[in-house]
Design an enzyme around this catalytic site. Structure first.
Site, short mmCIF file in Angstrom:
data_model
loop_
_atom_site.label_atom_id
_atom_site.label_comp_id
_atom_site.label_asym_id
_atom_site.label_seq_id
_atom_site.Cartn_x
_atom_site.Cartn_y
_atom_site.Cartn_z
N THR A 236 2.93 -4.29 6.17
CA THR A 236 4.01 -3.91 7.33
C THR A 236 3.00 -3.05 8.31
O THR A 236 3.58 -1.83 8.64
CB THR A 236 5.06 -2.95 6.59
OG1 THR A 236 4.70 -1.94 5.97
CG2 THR A 236 6.02 -4.01 5.95
N THR B 207 -0.65 -3.32 0.43
CA THR B 207 -1.47 -2.58 -0.27
C THR B 207 -1.69 -2.47 -1.76
O THR B 207 -2.69 -2.43 -2.64
CB THR B 207 -1.28 -0.76 -0.21
OG1 THR B 207 0.03 -0.70 -0.51
CG2 THR B 207 -1.37 -0.54 1.19
N ASP B 208 -0.72 -3.25 -2.45
CA ASP B 208 -0.54 -3.43 -3.88
C ASP B 208 -1.93 -4.19 -4.47
O ASP B 208 -2.32 -3.79 -5.40
CB ASP B 208 0.93 -4.01 -4.36
CG ASP B 208 1.95 -2.72 -4.23
OD1 ASP B 208 1.64 -1.68 -4.07
OD2 ASP B 208 3.06 -3.08 -4.66
N LYS C 131 -6.01 0.97 -6.46
CA LYS C 131 -5.03 1.91 -5.58
C LYS C 131 -4.67 2.55 -6.99
O LYS C 131 -4.22 2.15 -8.00
CB LYS C 131 -3.80 0.97 -5.29
CG LYS C 131 -2.74 1.48 -4.74
CD LYS C 131 -1.68 0.45 -4.41
CE LYS C 131 -0.40 1.29 -3.69
NZ LYS C 131 0.63 0.38 -3.41
#
Ligand SMILES: [Zn+2]
Lengths: 453, 643
Positions: A110, A186-187, A266
């Site tokens: 996003t 991002t995951d 992450k």
């Protein structure tokens, strides 16, 4: 039961249908108890069914109103929806970009999105026009082009999509862009970054910077513009030509870090500075407001030193599992039965799985399945020579992947299996440092214990 | 202000109130942090906020302006009172049910219609006071009413929302905020705009405040309750006034705003009478006066010119004297123009001809400026601005824009309340587009369980509470009413209950609503004395360690020396209560001195003896004990002399 109606089900859906009203209509809800509510009907997004109608009141608030068989719904008007007009630019006057050109390739996330203020729904929206209005700072560092390859949720990313992304990035580099930015959820960004790093490891003339947002771009506090600006700065001006992940370096909006794609992970579910380099220093510190890049790891592959060489293609039948105290043997067996060609196992500590799984490892080898080992401690190196369990695992043919991250290991095994079938060749490639995913030495300072004080 | 009071009813004054009150919950609205402030320092981080664009493509102009100015927010995050939620590093947790129950209780007491499902919304706020860039807010009930002085005041909405971060200060482009207050639950009660006089506005606020206090679940003290007002007069416009912290200030703020709107309408009429038109204002062009004024004695101008800036001026035809008109005490129309210029163009201020000569600008300067602008000092006004050229030009455009609004009347504005009861321009009034759903929090159904929980907090009607205090504790009606109106209502009742049998309820109540309030006459603020110290004073009285009469003196000492403990105060003041033996000694002496008088007057000498004794012992001995001993001593003397 009738089908869903703008998110409503059951009784509510049939009441709304009967009244012939749809979201955007001004309605009056009259209940059996004599109470009355007036507002704009909203679609229902929450998955909880409940007998509630969502209304937007004139003051902008939404409320949920309970209805039953005795409720009467009446349409009394509809809101005039303004036309999506000319958006207002954040800066006045024309943009005057420098000569550098950067291509932004959209692959999810996003980073660029618009909010529908009526419903609160966030719609991803990536185009040059949109970016020039909402993140005009990008043009300070480069003339920007943008293309959306696909828009998927981070968790829906597949190795076949890596291949499409590699093609798109390669095309941009061939067309002479000075750098490429990839926007991504991002995951699973660390997986995709690793995949790109292996596909381009033979020859990459310009930087590729992946970036994303931990707070979606519809919020005033979004980190999207900050990260995107830092990524464009890296793509246009960094002295290195490597695949990197460029994200917040700390919780504040001061600097970003450029991590090597094969080294990044992450490490937090929600913080802006969730990304960390594992077993390796970050490549550089990036100050997007000050146009400054500070190199941390000086051993990088320089910009413009290599011609572009692309080795695309990823194997889809690779699994990544984690050792646990229960019946790990059956899980390995099941994967082999299901036709997986590669398994990465996050073993305990030095990389162990339980002794009762050794037979399953041996069977995997017999069936031609490559089994590679990383550690579930995240930091540190795999070592299967210290204890007897490890030595048994080695005898069963597993590949100990040194200090590689699970993400890099997974992407690498997928890439290797797409070009080698022979297990010895697979082992050789997996243990060869192709893109900086393996390193022999860890200085003390690489690992800092997070004590919270 | 010739002629004194305005006739508010004739002017068609309409006031609505929005009362914001912090709730006394175990934790914050959307996280597990304690809902209280702290002096602790904490981690510090810098953030910026960007204006976001809606589906319709518009950007909040105020937000855009803040962003273009390169505003940086420096957040201070005390670790015991803020977590990742306040730092905008973790999504909010589900809404605090305790806060919801308290708000529902208030809704029940006001006869409001409770919504069936609570939807949390985001209200865009981009001044940095919310790390997320929006305030989370939810309607829990609609409608209802409260009766004040026989008039029914309709309630429009009851809302629960999160309090904003605490502003610590500003330093250039950097604004400092502390995160302890961010997320403390607030209830917001909005009345319909039916209030017709300044005094009525105060009484309504008082009544709502009393009702909230009677839930026993609200915080008290400065900053825990804030009133926003919206004020309009017939022919004027709705002005939103933010952040009135003191109840007593409400009538003054309303008076000043009504006056301002009256004056703005007079200025409009005068402008029209003199022939000022929109076209005339549209034709005005800024003129560069930099070289003309480079030799000026004005420090501001010299500084700006030295830094490479410009001085621009514009003639305001036919407007002499209008900018100097007072719109509220201490505030001229020119000041209103300056506020707009500051806000929209980021200049430090403007200089207008009605305040000249002054600021180092002489009569001769004025004449030269007038000549350069083609203005007549007898008929026209002018405004000059010193800043960098872009901002100066923008500031003059803003001034002209504001004058065009003045020609139409009163513009809709959001204004900030100041300590002296005046207000100043904050920003234009926002539309409802600034609200959209908080997608991180699922809607919360109002269940039977929740309603049951709420019933526990429903406040009794104040008249009933007064009855209860009268019948249960024997307080006089006046005293009971004063207790119900006291901010410390809950503490007073708790202490009456605690010391029952040892201190009369009327003594405890009187200590708070008479003795403490009386300290204002000594120039101290009794509200600033912490509750635990007040409780400790009463405890010493109850244990007989200090005299009942000394309690006020101790409180006064503590109000003057905020660091002092109650023990210290007692010692410093020499108020340690004397034992029976010491009192006997003092009375022995007095009785000896007055022996002849006692013999002469008999038992009637009691007054004389007590007078002497209390002069020596006041505050150090219990009056009843002194009287008992005095009476015995007198009898002893009389018995002795009779023999
Ligand atoms: Zn918290």
């Amino acid at each position: 039961m009738q089908a869903e109606y703008h998110g409503y089900t059951g009784l509510v859906a049939s009441l709304l249908r009967k009244a012939g009203v749809k979201p955007g209509d001004v309605i009056v809800v009259r209940r059996g108890d004599g109470s009355e509510f007036r507002g704009v009907l909203m679609p229902r997004y929450s998955l909880s069914p409940g007998p509630f109608i969502v209304l937007k009141l004139p003051n902008g608030y939404n409320i949920g109103v309970r209805v039953d068989e005795s409720t009467v719904i009446e349409k009394v008007g509809s809101v005039e929806r303004g036309k999506p007009g000319e958006p207002m630019p954040l800066v006045e006057g024309p943009l005057k970009p420098p000569r550098e050109r950067v291509m932004i390739v959209g692959a999810g996330g996003t980073v660029a999105s618009r909010i529908d203020y009526e419903t609160g729904a966030v719609k991803p929206y990536l185009s040059v026009d949109e970016l020039s209005l909402s993140v005009p700072e990008l043009w300070r560092y480069a003339d920007i082009d943008a293309v959306q390859v696909f828009q998927v949720l981070s968790e829906d990313m597949k190795p076949s999509m890596w291949a499409r992304l590699v093609d798109e990035v390669a095309k941009a580099i061939e067309r002479g862009y000075d750098g490429v930015v990839v926007t991504h959820g991002t995951d699973t960004m660390a997986f995709t970054a690793s995949a790109l790093a292996f596909a381009f490891h033979r020859g990459l003339p310009v930087p590729i910077a992946l970036t994303g947002a931990q707070r979606s771009s519809d919020r005033p506090s979004s980190d999207a513009a900050f990260n995107l600006t830092a990524a464009v700065l890296v793509a246009s001006r960094a002295p290195f030509a490597e695949v990197t992940v460029v994200m917040h370096g700390e919780t504040g909006d001061t600097y970003a870090l450029a991590h090597r794609g094969v080294r990044v992970k992450k490490m937090h579910s929600s913080r802006r500075d969730a990304f960390q380099s594992i077993n390796s220093p970050p490549l550089a510190k990036v100050w997007p407001y000050d146009a400054r890049i500070e190199i941390i790891d000086k051993r990088f592959r320089g910009r413009g030193k290599e011609d572009l060489v692309v080795e695309n293609g990823f194997h889809e039948r690779v699994a990544l599992i984690k050792h646990f105290p229960g019946d790990i043997a059956s899980v390995i067996d099941a994967l082999v039965d299901k036709g997986f060609k590669g398994i990465v196992i996050e073993g305990t500590g030095f990389g162990h799985v339980s002794n009762d799984a050794i037979k399953s490892l041996e069977r995997a080898r017999e069936e031609g399945v490559a089994v590679a080992i990383v550690t579930q401690t995240i930091f540190g190196r795999v070592n299967l020579n210290v204890y007897s369990t490890g030595r048994r695992m080695l005898a069963a043919g597993v590949i100990p992947l040194e200090d590689m991250t699970a993400e890099a290991a997974y992407a690498k095994l997928s890439w290797v299996l797409a070009r080698a079938e022979d297990l010895d060749e697979v082992r050789r490639l997996m243990l060869t440092n192709l893109a900086g995913e393996i390193s022999g030495r860890h200085p003390l300072r690489l690992y800092r214990h997070a004590t919270g004080v | 202000m010739a002629g004194g009071k305005l006739d508010y009813r004739a002017l068609g004054v309409k006031v609505g109130l929005e009362i914001h009150q912090q709730l006394d919950t175990r934790h914050k609205l959307f996280c597990e942090c304690p809902a209280e402030l702290t002096d602790d320092e904490g981690d510090v981080f810098l953030r910026r906020l960007r204006p976001t664009r809606s589906e319709l493509g518009d950007v909040d102009p105020a937000a855009l302006f803040e962003w273009r100015r390169g505003r940086v927010y420096r957040y201070h995050a005390p670790p015991g009172h803020s977590c990742l939620v306040e730092a905008d590093e973790e999504p909010p947790h589900p809404i605090n049910r305790e806060a919801l129950a308290i708000a529902l209780a208030v809704a029940m007491a006001l006869g409001s219609t409770i919504v069936d499902e609570v939807h949390v919304m985001r209200k865009t706020v981009i001044d940095g006071s919310n790390t997320s860039g929006f305030q989370r807010t939810a309607i829990v009930a609609l409608g209802g009413s409260i009766e004040v002085d026989g008039k029914r005041i309709p309630i429009e909405t009851i809302v629960v929302e999160e309090d904003a971060a605490r502003k610590l200060g500003e330093e250039g482009r950097v604004v400092d905020y502390k995160l302890d207050r961010l997320g403390i639950p607030l209830i917001e009660i909005a009345t319909a705009p039916v209030i017709e006089t300044p005094e009525e506005a105060k009484n309504v606020a008082l009544a709502i405040g009393r009702l909230l206090r009677l839930t026993g679940k609200v915080k008290r003290g400065i900053g825990t309750i804030r009133q926003d007002l919206n004020v309009s007069i017939r022919g004027g416009a709705k002005t939103e006034i933010k952040g009135v912290q003191k109840l007593e200030l409400i009538p003054k703020v309303v008076e000043n705003e009504v006056l301002r709107q009256v004056r703005l309408l007079e200025i409009r009429d005068e402008m029209r009478r003199r022939g000022v038109t929109q076209e005339l204002l549209d034709s005005l062009k800024p003129v560069d006066l930099t070289s003309l004024l480079s030799g000026s004695k004005s420090r501001v101008i010299r500084r700006v010119v030295k830094a490479g800036g410009k001085v621009l001026g514009v003639k305001l035809p036919l407007m002499k004297g209008l900018l100097g008109r007072e719109v509220m005490p201490g505030r001229r129309f020119g000041g209103e123009l300056a506020d707009y210029a500051r806000f929209w163009a980021g200049v430090e201020g403007i200089i207008h001809s009605d305040e000249l000569p002054g600021y180092g600008i002489t009569r001769e300067d004025m004449e030269r400026i007038a000549e350069a602008l083609g203005a007549s000092l007898e008929r026209d006004a002018f405004v000059i601005v010193a800043s960098d050229e872009e901002r100066a030009r923008r500031a003059l455009e803003v001034v002209i824009w504001r004058l065009k609004l003045a020609l139409e009347g009163v513009p809709e504005e959001t204004r900030a309340a100041l300590e002296d009861g005046t207000t100043r321009y904050m920003r234009p009034r926002p539309g409802s587009a600034r609200m959209y759903p908080e997608t991180d929090i699922p809607p919360e159904p109002v269940t039977e369980d929740l309603l049951e929980e709420a019933k526990r907090y429903v406040p009794e009607p104040p008249s009933k509470v007064v009855e209860g205090l009268v019948s249960r504790y024997g307080l006089s009606r006046d005293l009971a009413e004063a207790v119900v109106d006291d901010e410390r209502y809950k503490l007073i009742v708790d202490l009456i209950e605690k010391y029952r049998g040892r201190l009369e309820p009327s003594y405890v109540a009187g200590f708070f609503v008479v003795t403490l309030r009386g300290l204002r006459g000594e120039g101290v603020d009794p509200d600033a004395i912490p509750d635990d110290k007040l409780a400790e004073i009463l405890d010493l009285v109850a244990r007989g360690d200090v005299a009942r009469e000394a309690a006020g003196e101790i409180a006064l000492y503590i109000a003057r020396n905020p660091g002092a403990s109650v023990r210290e105060a007692v010692e410093k003041l020499g108020l340690k209560k004397l034992g029976r033996e010491e009192v006997e000694k003092v009375l022995d002496e007095i009785v000896r001195e007055l022996r002849d008088e006692i013999v002469k007057r008999g038992e009637r000498a009691m007054g004389l003896v007590m007078g002497r004794a209390m002069a020596k012992l006041r505050g150090r001995a219990d009056g009843r004990l002194v009287a008992e001993i005095a009476r015995r001593k007198i009898r002893e003397v009389l018995a002795g002399s009779a023999q």
